[in-house]
Design a protein around this motif. Sequence first.
Motif, PDB file in Angstrom:
ATOM      1  N   ARG A  65       0.873  -1.171   0.000  1.00 13.46           N
ATOM      2  CA  ARG A  65       0.000   0.000   0.000  1.00 13.46           C
ATOM      3  C   ARG A  65       0.908   1.218   0.000  1.00 13.46           C
ATOM      4  O   ARG A  65       1.705   1.390   0.925  1.00 13.46           O
ATOM      5  CB  ARG A  65      -0.920  -0.007   1.209  1.00 13.46           C
ATOM      6  CG  ARG A  65      -1.822   1.233   1.266  1.00 13.46           C
ATOM      7  CD  ARG A  65      -2.772   1.214   2.437  1.00 13.46           C
ATOM      8  NE  ARG A  65      -3.842   0.244   2.158  1.00 13.46           N
ATOM      9  CZ  ARG A  65      -4.656  -0.234   3.088  1.00 13.46           C
ATOM     10  NH1 ARG A  65      -4.523   0.139   4.343  1.00 13.46           N
ATOM     11  NH2 ARG A  65      -5.604  -1.089   2.770  1.00 13.46           N
ATOM     12  N   ASP A  66       0.806   2.025  -1.043  1.00 14.93           N
ATOM     13  CA  ASP A  66       1.643   3.222  -1.184  1.00 14.93           C
ATOM     14  C   ASP A  66       3.127   2.884  -1.036  1.00 14.93           C
ATOM     15  O   ASP A  66       3.883   3.611  -0.393  1.00 14.93           O
ATOM     16  CB  ASP A  66       1.245   4.293  -0.168  1.00 14.93           C
ATOM     17  CG  ASP A  66      -0.197   4.750  -0.337  1.00 14.93           C
ATOM     18  OD1 ASP A  66      -0.665   4.812  -1.493  1.00 14.93           O
ATOM     19  OD2 ASP A  66      -0.849   5.041   0.682  1.00 14.93           O
ATOM     20  N   GLY A  67       3.526   1.731  -1.600  1.00 13.20           N
ATOM     21  CA  GLY A  67       4.929   1.315  -1.585  1.00 13.20           C
ATOM     22  C   GLY A  67       5.394   0.705  -0.272  1.00 13.20           C
ATOM     23  O   GLY A  67       6.550   0.326  -0.136  1.00 13.20           O
ATOM     24  N   GLU A  68       4.514   0.611   0.708  1.00 13.24           N
ATOM     25  CA  GLU A  68       4.858   0.054   2.021  1.00 13.24           C
ATOM     26  C   GLU A  68       4.258  -1.340   2.175  1.00 13.24           C
ATOM     27  O   GLU A  68       3.231  -1.651   1.576  1.00 13.24           O
ATOM     28  CB  GLU A  68       4.321   0.960   3.139  1.00 13.24           C
ATOM     29  CG  GLU A  68       4.834   2.387   3.107  1.00 13.24           C
ATOM     30  CD  GLU A  68       6.311   2.501   3.447  1.00 13.24           C
ATOM     31  OE1 GLU A  68       6.784   1.719   4.288  1.00 13.24           O
ATOM     32  OE2 GLU A  68       6.981   3.377   2.876  1.00 13.24           O
ATOM     33  N   ASP A  69       4.910  -2.167   3.024  1.00 17.38           N
ATOM     34  CA  ASP A  69       4.386  -3.500   3.310  1.00 17.38           C
ATOM     35  C   ASP A  69       3.249  -3.413   4.326  1.00 17.38           C
ATOM     36  O   ASP A  69       3.390  -2.769   5.373  1.00 17.38           O
ATOM     37  CB  ASP A  69       5.488  -4.410   3.877  1.00 17.38           C
ATOM     38  CG  ASP A  69       6.529  -4.769   2.827  1.00 17.38           C
ATOM     39  OD1 ASP A  69       6.168  -4.856   1.636  1.00 17.38           O
ATOM     40  OD2 ASP A  69       7.687  -4.981   3.203  1.00 17.38           O
ATOM     41  N   LEU A  86      -8.596  -7.416   9.511  1.00 14.90           N
ATOM     42  CA  LEU A  86      -7.826  -6.211   9.811  1.00 14.90           C
ATOM     43  C   LEU A  86      -6.760  -6.003   8.752  1.00 14.90           C
ATOM     44  O   LEU A  86      -6.255  -6.964   8.170  1.00 14.90           O
ATOM     45  CB  LEU A  86      -7.145  -6.338  11.179  1.00 14.90           C
ATOM     46  CG  LEU A  86      -8.059  -6.508  12.379  1.00 14.90           C
ATOM     47  CD1 LEU A  86      -7.250  -6.869  13.612  1.00 14.90           C
ATOM     48  CD2 LEU A  86      -8.845  -5.229  12.630  1.00 14.90           C
ATOM     49  N   GLU A  87      -6.399  -4.768   8.525  1.00 17.53           N
ATOM     50  CA  GLU A  87      -5.273  -4.406   7.664  1.00 17.53           C
ATOM     51  C   GLU A  87      -4.388  -3.457   8.449  1.00 17.53           C
ATOM     52  O   GLU A  87      -4.851  -2.419   8.922  1.00 17.53           O
ATOM     53  CB  GLU A  87      -5.761  -3.737   6.382  1.00 17.53           C
ATOM     54  CG  GLU A  87      -6.525  -4.647   5.468  1.00 17.53           C
ATOM     55  CD  GLU A  87      -6.961  -3.968   4.168  1.00 17.53           C
ATOM     56  OE1 GLU A  87      -6.779  -2.733   4.028  1.00 17.53           O
ATOM     57  OE2 GLU A  87      -7.490  -4.675   3.301  1.00 17.53           O
ATOM     58  N   LEU A  88      -3.116  -3.842   8.612  1.00 16.66           N
ATOM     59  CA  LEU A  88      -2.180  -3.038   9.395  1.00 16.66           C
ATOM     60  C   LEU A  88      -0.821  -2.983   8.700  1.00 16.66           C
ATOM     61  O   LEU A  88      -0.448  -3.921   7.981  1.00 16.66           O
ATOM     62  CB  LEU A  88      -2.021  -3.628  10.798  1.00 16.66           C
ATOM     63  CG  LEU A  88      -3.261  -3.599  11.685  1.00 16.66           C
ATOM     64  CD1 LEU A  88      -3.074  -4.465  12.908  1.00 16.66           C
ATOM     65  CD2 LEU A  88      -3.584  -2.169  12.097  1.00 16.66           C
ATOM     66  N   PRO A  89      -0.059  -1.922   8.955  1.00 19.04           N
ATOM     67  CA  PRO A  89       1.291  -1.860   8.385  1.00 19.04           C
ATOM     68  C   PRO A  89       2.211  -2.901   9.023  1.00 19.04           C
ATOM     69  O   PRO A  89       2.085  -3.202  10.211  1.00 19.04           O
ATOM     70  CB  PRO A  89       1.771  -0.440   8.701  1.00 19.04           C
ATOM     71  CG  PRO A  89       0.841   0.093   9.726  1.00 19.04           C
ATOM     72  CD  PRO A  89      -0.404  -0.717   9.702  1.00 19.04           C
ATOM     73  N   VAL A  90       3.125  -3.430   8.219  1.00 17.98           N
ATOM     74  CA  VAL A  90       4.097  -4.412   8.692  1.00 17.98           C
ATOM     75  C   VAL A  90       5.337  -3.654   9.186  1.00 17.98           C
ATOM     76  O   VAL A  90       5.878  -2.808   8.485  1.00 17.98           O
ATOM     77  CB  VAL A  90       4.483  -5.399   7.562  1.00 17.98           C
ATOM     78  CG1 VAL A  90       5.614  -6.311   7.997  1.00 17.98           C
ATOM     79  CG2 VAL A  90       3.258  -6.206   7.150  1.00 17.98           C
ATOM     80  N   VAL A  91       5.767  -3.962  10.391  1.00 18.58           N
ATOM     81  CA  VAL A  91       6.965  -3.352  10.965  1.00 18.58           C
ATOM     82  C   VAL A  91       8.209  -4.041  10.394  1.00 18.58           C
ATOM     83  O   VAL A  91       9.193  -3.403  10.058  1.00 18.58           O
ATOM     84  CB  VAL A  91       6.946  -3.462  12.506  1.00 18.58           C
ATOM     85  CG1 VAL A  91       8.239  -2.965  13.115  1.00 18.58           C
ATOM     86  CG2 VAL A  91       5.754  -2.729  13.078  1.00 18.58           C
ATOM     87  N   ARG A 114       7.243 -14.689   9.524  1.00 19.88           N
ATOM     88  CA  ARG A 114       5.967 -14.165  10.006  1.00 19.88           C
ATOM     89  C   ARG A 114       5.975 -12.645   9.942  1.00 19.88           C
ATOM     90  O   ARG A 114       6.958 -12.012  10.339  1.00 19.88           O
ATOM     91  CB  ARG A 114       5.707 -14.580  11.452  1.00 19.88           C
ATOM     92  CG  ARG A 114       5.555 -16.055  11.663  1.00 19.88           C
ATOM     93  CD  ARG A 114       5.257 -16.339  13.110  1.00 19.88           C
ATOM     94  NE  ARG A 114       5.332 -17.763  13.404  1.00 19.88           N
ATOM     95  CZ  ARG A 114       5.353 -18.255  14.617  1.00 19.88           C
ATOM     96  NH1 ARG A 114       5.308 -17.448  15.668  1.00 19.88           N
ATOM     97  NH2 ARG A 114       5.420 -19.559  14.810  1.00 19.88           N
ATOM     98  N   PRO A 115       4.870 -12.048   9.492  1.00 21.22           N
ATOM     99  CA  PRO A 115       4.780 -10.584   9.531  1.00 21.22           C
ATOM    100  C   PRO A 115       4.639 -10.107  10.975  1.00 21.22           C
ATOM    101  O   PRO A 115       3.986 -10.753  11.792  1.00 21.22           O
ATOM    102  CB  PRO A 115       3.520 -10.279   8.716  1.00 21.22           C
ATOM    103  CG  PRO A 115       2.722 -11.538   8.734  1.00 21.22           C
ATOM    104  CD  PRO A 115       3.689 -12.668   8.905  1.00 21.22           C
ATOM    105  N   VAL A 116       5.257  -8.978  11.259  1.00 21.02           N
ATOM    106  CA  VAL A 116       5.220  -8.386  12.597  1.00 21.02           C
ATOM    107  C   VAL A 116       4.532  -7.027  12.508  1.00 21.02           C
ATOM    108  O   VAL A 116       4.875  -6.201  11.657  1.00 21.02           O
ATOM    109  CB  VAL A 116       6.646  -8.221  13.171  1.00 21.02           C
ATOM    110  CG1 VAL A 116       6.612  -7.537  14.535  1.00 21.02           C
ATOM    111  CG2 VAL A 116       7.343  -9.572  13.261  1.00 21.02           C
TER     112      VAL A 116
END
Length: 173
Positions: A65-69, A86-91, A114-116
Amino acid sequence: MRLKMLTLCSALLMTCGAAMANQPNVYGLSEKALLPELDLEVPAKLDTGAVTASLSAQNIKLFKRDGEDWVRFELAVEGEQEGKELELPVVRISQIKRRAADIPEGESKDYTSRPVIEMAVCMGGVKENIEVNLTDRTSFSYPLLIGSTALQQFDAMVDPSLEYSAGNPECTS
């Protein structure tokens, strides 16, 4: 002489008071945890042998999303929120060492990715923003596992003889 004794006693009392102020928060092996952004309370296992925290999730999909994971997932917890998407940014992406029993026969991959995400967690009266990896924990008793990195943020000491010792989560703001 009397002034020296009074000074010595005062110094000892201040030292004891300072030492008591720096005591860690004592938690049991399991605690109630509130995820305030989700308005969700879940039982959590406090595990000093695990490094990271894990939240039970299914249908985990990474996307940009907008170049971010980012990650899209469904909560895999019992109750009203079960299946909530849910949709959240990946750290970051975490590499978790797999137990030998979890590696399918013929596969040699010792780690799983795993995504964090970052989320607020409240236990007792303490709220911290911690990193949480997403994985399917439906076969476990606790949908949330809190590992040693997050326990340090909570300034926690875990007493395995206790359960739910922090009481209901009551964090403000």
